[in-house]
Design a protein around this motif. Sequence first.
Motif, PDB file in Angstrom:
ATOM      1  N   TYR A 176      11.000 -18.199  -7.834  1.00 32.83           N
ATOM      2  CA  TYR A 176      11.201 -17.436  -6.616  1.00 32.83           C
ATOM      3  C   TYR A 176      11.930 -18.300  -5.594  1.00 32.83           C
ATOM      4  N   ARG A 286       1.784 -11.726   0.531  1.00 28.40           N
ATOM      5  CA  ARG A 286       2.871 -10.897  -0.013  1.00 28.40           C
ATOM      6  C   ARG A 286       2.703 -10.727  -1.528  1.00 28.40           C
ATOM      7  N   SER A 287       1.446 -10.583  -1.945  1.00 27.45           N
ATOM      8  CA  SER A 287       1.136 -10.423  -3.358  1.00 27.45           C
ATOM      9  C   SER A 287       1.020  -8.938  -3.668  1.00 27.45           C
ATOM     10  N   LYS A 288       1.958  -8.409  -4.422  1.00 25.37           N
ATOM     11  CA  LYS A 288       1.931  -6.989  -4.748  1.00 25.37           C
ATOM     12  C   LYS A 288       0.771  -6.658  -5.675  1.00 25.37           C
ATOM     13  N   ALA A 292      -2.100  -4.238  -4.235  1.00 23.49           N
ATOM     14  CA  ALA A 292      -2.250  -2.942  -4.883  1.00 23.49           C
ATOM     15  C   ALA A 292      -3.649  -2.764  -5.456  1.00 23.49           C
ATOM     16  N   ARG A 482      -2.011   5.847  -7.160  1.00 28.02           N
ATOM     17  CA  ARG A 482      -0.845   5.137  -7.687  1.00 28.02           C
ATOM     18  C   ARG A 482      -0.107   4.468  -6.528  1.00 28.02           C
ATOM     19  N   ASP A 484       3.299   2.810  -5.505  1.00 28.53           N
ATOM     20  CA  ASP A 484       4.703   2.668  -5.871  1.00 28.53           C
ATOM     21  C   ASP A 484       5.352   1.540  -5.083  1.00 28.53           C
ATOM     22  N   GLU A 485       6.559   1.206  -5.475  1.00 30.88           N
ATOM     23  CA  GLU A 485       7.267   0.091  -4.843  1.00 30.88           C
ATOM     24  C   GLU A 485       7.487   0.338  -3.358  1.00 30.88           C
ATOM     25  N   GLU A 486       7.752   1.567  -2.992  1.00 27.35           N
ATOM     26  CA  GLU A 486       8.020   1.850  -1.565  1.00 27.35           C
ATOM     27  C   GLU A 486       6.760   1.881  -0.723  1.00 27.35           C
ATOM     28  N   ASP A 487       5.589   1.768  -1.350  1.00 29.66           N
ATOM     29  CA  ASP A 487       4.331   1.786  -0.592  1.00 29.66           C
ATOM     30  C   ASP A 487       3.964   0.424  -0.027  1.00 29.66           C
ATOM     31  N   PHE A 488       4.560  -0.638  -0.516  1.00 30.41           N
ATOM     32  CA  PHE A 488       4.208  -1.971  -0.018  1.00 30.41           C
ATOM     33  C   PHE A 488       4.793  -2.175   1.373  1.00 30.41           C
TER      34      PHE A 488
END
Length: 490
Positions: A176, A286-288, A292, A482, A484-488
């Motif tokens: 990263y 910033r851990s997805k 989640a 669920r 999704d990517e746009e929810d973060f």
Amino acid sequence: MVSQPQPPDRPLVHRPGSVSSRSTNTRRHRTTRSHTGGVSYRPQNEFPNFAQTGDVEIIINADGQEKRYMLHRLILAQCSGFFETGTSEEWSKAQARGQNSGHGPSNTLGRIGEDDIAGRSALSGGGRLQWRYELDWGNKDDEVPMLVQKQPQTTLFGGDANQPPPVPHKPPPPAYNFLRSMSNFSAMQSASHISKANPLTPDSDIVRDYDNLFRIFYNYAPALDAVNIAESYIQCKSLLTLADMYDALEVVGPRIDHHLLQFQGRLWKQIAKYPPSYLKLGYLARSKVIFAEALVHVVGQWPSGSSQLKHTVPPDVLEVIEDKVDELQERKMKTEARLFRLTLTTPKGERVTPSNAYMDWLALSLFRQWLAENTTPPLPPLPKTPEAQQRPGHSQPPPLSSGNLFRLLGTGGSSYLARDEMKRFVKLRPDDHQRDTLKKFEKKMDEIKAMARDIVRPLMRNCLELDMGRDGGGLGYLTCTRIDEEDFPF
């Protein structure tokens, strides 16, 4: 004399550079010795003390000990918005103007004026300008100590003062990206908020946190507990709080994420126990994955965790939670409506009624009654009268939680409305209590349960990394949210 036996003959090979190499090695070896015959001192040039190339001195005084760092402005500015701003030319000029006008900050924060820069650049002996930071504990016990600039000093390790210091050697970056394209100075503005929201850690923990912070800046693994996950959480949270103060979350967060994910199954169990806490930690890091996982638990339990999250997380995080809660509630309402509309049909394709299929209609009635009892909130208790207190009471069992209710429907079989319960129901009409009647009743009930299982199947999806098993792992809420990517929100 008798000559000694000689070894086998070997061709003599002339090595042109052997003499010069020996003399060079001799000269190099001699340069490492002082005139008094001892080995000369060579300053350390590795983490945490880059005495030859470092230009930022940092002193941490805590817990009765002092720890010094000699680091590089280039690396500190790349990893931290605090150091990028504090060591910038614009900041130095602004401090100088504030000092000259008499409206600058208090003298606890060292200022680098333009005259100072020019004077130090002209120092004889090749002095190099340095920035110097010390941990300022302030005058109040409830303040979080922060690094403040002190009067910079110069070193005399050689070199031209008008030239920048040599570029330090930094270990290769991981997968990263650690470099920041731009940064701000919001950490200084949020320091007062952090001091109120987070209790002070012991002084020894502050020393550990600063050391881990600088280790991460130089691509070294932080010293965090890798056995006890509860202790590791405390250390990670403390380190993230420090990184937030110095605007370095983008650099520290991936390291925290990598460290905690090594716990694997134990991490998922801890998140299930303390979802609000890990939601905040996942947001800072910033851990997805962690964010989640915790968000699914928080949405399923809502509003039980609202008191721990409101006023402690940013508004965009609360917005995501509330949106997901609304989505889940809507899905549950639509599913319940479909369950209540569930019906059977006769061989002619007509809906069953008491007139065309009495036993089928009785099976539907029992199913709908059971569903209504477990989806309707319990009635408020009646006021107790003296006569009522003398009679034995029959308290109504509380309704099932939504998670347990839908999991029973999703399991089917004898998990609810078992054979004994159906037998008692059929006995209410003695004339119909026959073995064939009970078998027919059970067959129709199995048909109804199969239809209900298909209806609730979308709610049975597990969006967690946690393996809950067939019984839902003892969780009384749904985990089908669920992310999704746009929810973060980061």
